[in-house]
Design a protein around this motif. Structure first.
Motif, mmCIF file in Angstrom:
data_model
loop_
_atom_site.group_PDB
_atom_site.id
_atom_site.type_symbol
_atom_site.label_atom_id
_atom_site.label_comp_id
_atom_site.label_asym_id
_atom_site.label_seq_id
_atom_site.Cartn_x
_atom_site.Cartn_y
_atom_site.Cartn_z
ATOM 1 N N THR A 46 -58.130 69.656 91.431
ATOM 2 C CA THR A 46 -59.124 69.378 92.474
ATOM 3 C C THR A 46 -58.602 68.374 93.492
ATOM 4 O O THR A 46 -58.747 68.564 94.711
ATOM 5 N N MET A 47 -57.976 67.309 92.999
ATOM 6 C CA MET A 47 -57.505 66.264 93.916
ATOM 7 C C MET A 47 -56.364 66.757 94.794
ATOM 8 O O MET A 47 -56.217 66.308 95.940
ATOM 9 N N THR A 48 -55.553 67.671 94.312
ATOM 10 C CA THR A 48 -54.448 68.192 95.125
ATOM 11 C C THR A 48 -54.982 68.929 96.350
ATOM 12 O O THR A 48 -54.518 68.713 97.484
ATOM 13 N N PHE A 49 -55.962 69.787 96.144
ATOM 14 C CA PHE A 49 -56.523 70.521 97.285
ATOM 15 C C PHE A 49 -57.308 69.597 98.217
ATOM 16 O O PHE A 49 -57.209 69.719 99.443
ATOM 17 N N LEU A 50 -58.076 68.660 97.667
ATOM 18 C CA LEU A 50 -58.823 67.742 98.528
ATOM 19 C C LEU A 50 -57.898 66.883 99.375
ATOM 20 O O LEU A 50 -58.132 66.685 100.589
ATOM 21 N N CYS A 51 -56.831 66.384 98.767
ATOM 22 C CA CYS A 51 -55.887 65.540 99.512
ATOM 23 C C CYS A 51 -55.171 66.344 100.599
ATOM 24 O O CYS A 51 -54.938 65.840 101.716
ATOM 25 N N SER A 52 -54.808 67.577 100.284
ATOM 26 C CA SER A 52 -54.146 68.389 101.306
ATOM 27 C C SER A 52 -55.089 68.708 102.463
ATOM 28 O O SER A 52 -54.690 68.678 103.641
ATOM 29 N N TRP A 53 -56.367 68.998 102.172
ATOM 30 C CA TRP A 53 -57.321 69.253 103.251
ATOM 31 C C TRP A 53 -57.535 68.006 104.117
ATOM 32 O O TRP A 53 -57.595 68.097 105.346
ATOM 33 N N LEU A 54 -57.633 66.852 103.441
ATOM 34 C CA LEU A 54 -57.827 65.607 104.199
ATOM 35 C C LEU A 54 -56.597 65.275 105.037
ATOM 36 O O LEU A 54 -56.700 64.820 106.185
#
Length: 418
Positions: free
Chosen positions: A77-85
């Motif tokens: 989850t954090m990988t996708f959220l960080c990439s989107w941010l």
């Protein structure tokens, strides 16, 4: 010069007499030793003081697969959220540098990304680009080469992230130890005489209909040993051959099988009697591995047996029977054993004194004949009881009194007398 012969014959010399003295068993208090392999196959081993922690980061994919599910899902989850941010910040900087965020800017000037007026809209556009949603409200124009570069970079990064994360999730769901959950072992191991030899036996089985291709069973004895030089080896692993060692230990695991190890001179249990086994600290590790037929992944199932779980003088009961042209397996009796006549001495003593084995075989033959006589007598008694019961029923039916009816002349109801 010739050697001088002794007056005493060689068979009465001190070495010969000492070799004929029966070996006294050595008993010692058994120390409660921790298991090396648990019954479910988990290794009872803790790694401490590992200084080079960076080695785990050099193999990130294996590290992610080895993590627990909760940590894997958090990282996913954090990988996708960080990439989107991160790319949302990039799109906001592109719009800010081009002046698209200026509210007083004329409407006739083209923007780098349409309808991007704040960081929130830039973050939403980053999600649309990375997951290829494409709602149609926001889109890139050909006015900004920097925006085109950010678009290409985000597409490539999203492909890499998707490949790593989805591959990690797939590998965790298809791990080999999941298939090992349906590979079962008997709760206890047994030691009994088979083919005139003292044997160590266990039972293995597969609950699934899909087979394990090229199944191999290996036995290892783990014990604490001391070398002649005084070196103490706390976990000394000794490979133990099985009965099918000539064929490379390959087994056809279609139905539950009994794996047998002959206790001979090369066996680490050659000098152990029934009493000495209870006082020893050895642990027998069983490893079953093969290729899963449906997935092609190599799987491995493990278990171990300590001395309390080894039953001397027992044998596994048969669980495969033919019923209506089909072989059926009764798994309710998978670990059941029966007592059999087995010498309590070690395999070495059996080799030195074959008469012990002969007496044991004679006793087992007599007990088998007695059990057959009892079984036949019980069958005869049951058949005689059934015959007597059938004869009594026939006699009772022939002696039944007929029913007589009397009629009154006034036409009143008749009276029946038996």
């Amino acid at each position: 010069m010739l050697a001088r012969k002794s007056i005493i014959p060689e068979e009465f010399a001190l070495p010969a007499l000492a070799s004929r003295i029966p070996r006294k068993p050595v008993f010692r208090d058994r120390v409660n030793k921790a298991r090396f392999i648990a019954k479910n196959g988990a290794c009872n081993l803790a790694h401490k003081n590992i200084r080079e922690q960076g080695r785990f980061l050099q193999d990130v994919f294996t590290t992610l697969v080895d993590l627990k599910w909760r940590f894997t899902l958090v990282i996913f989850t954090m990988t996708f959220l960080c990439s989107w941010l991160l790319f949302g910040m990039g799109w906001w900087l592109v719009a800010f540098a081009h002046g698209d965020l200026d509210p007083h800017r004329g409407s006739g000037i083209d923007k780098c990304v349409t309808h991007v007026k704040s960081f929130t809209s830039a973050f939403l556009f980053s999600i649309e680009v990375q997951v290829t949603i494409g709602f149609g409200g926001r889109m890139i124009t050909e006015q900004c080469p920097a925006a085109i570069a950010v678009l290409i970079t985000q597409n490539i990064a999203s492909l890499i992230i998707n490949a790593v994360m989805l591959g990690c999730i797939f590998m965790k769901t298809a791990q080999s130890h999941r298939r090992a959950e349906t590979l079962i072992f008997s709760r206890h191991a047994v030691i009994a005489v088979r083919n005139n030899h003292l044997c160590f036996m266990i039972r293995v089985g597969d609950l699934r209909k899909s087979m394990i291709i090229g199944a191999v069973v290996r036995l290892q004895v783990v014990r604490k040993t001391t070398t002649p030089e005084g070196e103490v080896i706390p976990i000394h692993q000794i490979e133990v051959p099985t009965e099918s060692a000539v064929a490379g230990n390959n087994i056809f695991l279609l139905s539950p099988l009994v794996i047998c190890h002959v206790i001979d001179k090369s066996s680490p249990m050659y000098d152990l009697s029934a009493m000495e086994l209870q006082c020893s600290d050895l642990e027998v590790i069983v490893i079953l591995e093969g290729v899963v037929e449906t997935t092609g992944i190599t799987t491995q199932a493990r278990t171990s047996y300590v001395t309390e779980e080894i039953q001397w003088g027992h044998r596994f009961v048969p669980i495969v029977a033919e019923e209506e042209g089909v072989y059926s397996v009764d798994y309710s009796k998978f670990g059941n054993t029966v007592k059999v006549n087995t010498p309590r001495c070690s395999a070495r003593e059996l080799d030195e004194k074959p008469s012990i084995l002969i007496q044991t075989l004679q006793k087992s033959e007599l007990s088998h004949q007695n059990s057959l006589r009892k079984r036949n007598s019980m069958r005869r008694n049951n058949s005689m009881r059934k015959g007597n019961a059938a004869g009594l029923r026939r006699n009772n039916s022939s002696l039944a009194v007929p029913k007589v009816q009397f009629y009154t002349p006034e036409g009143s109801p008749s009276v029946a007398i038996t």
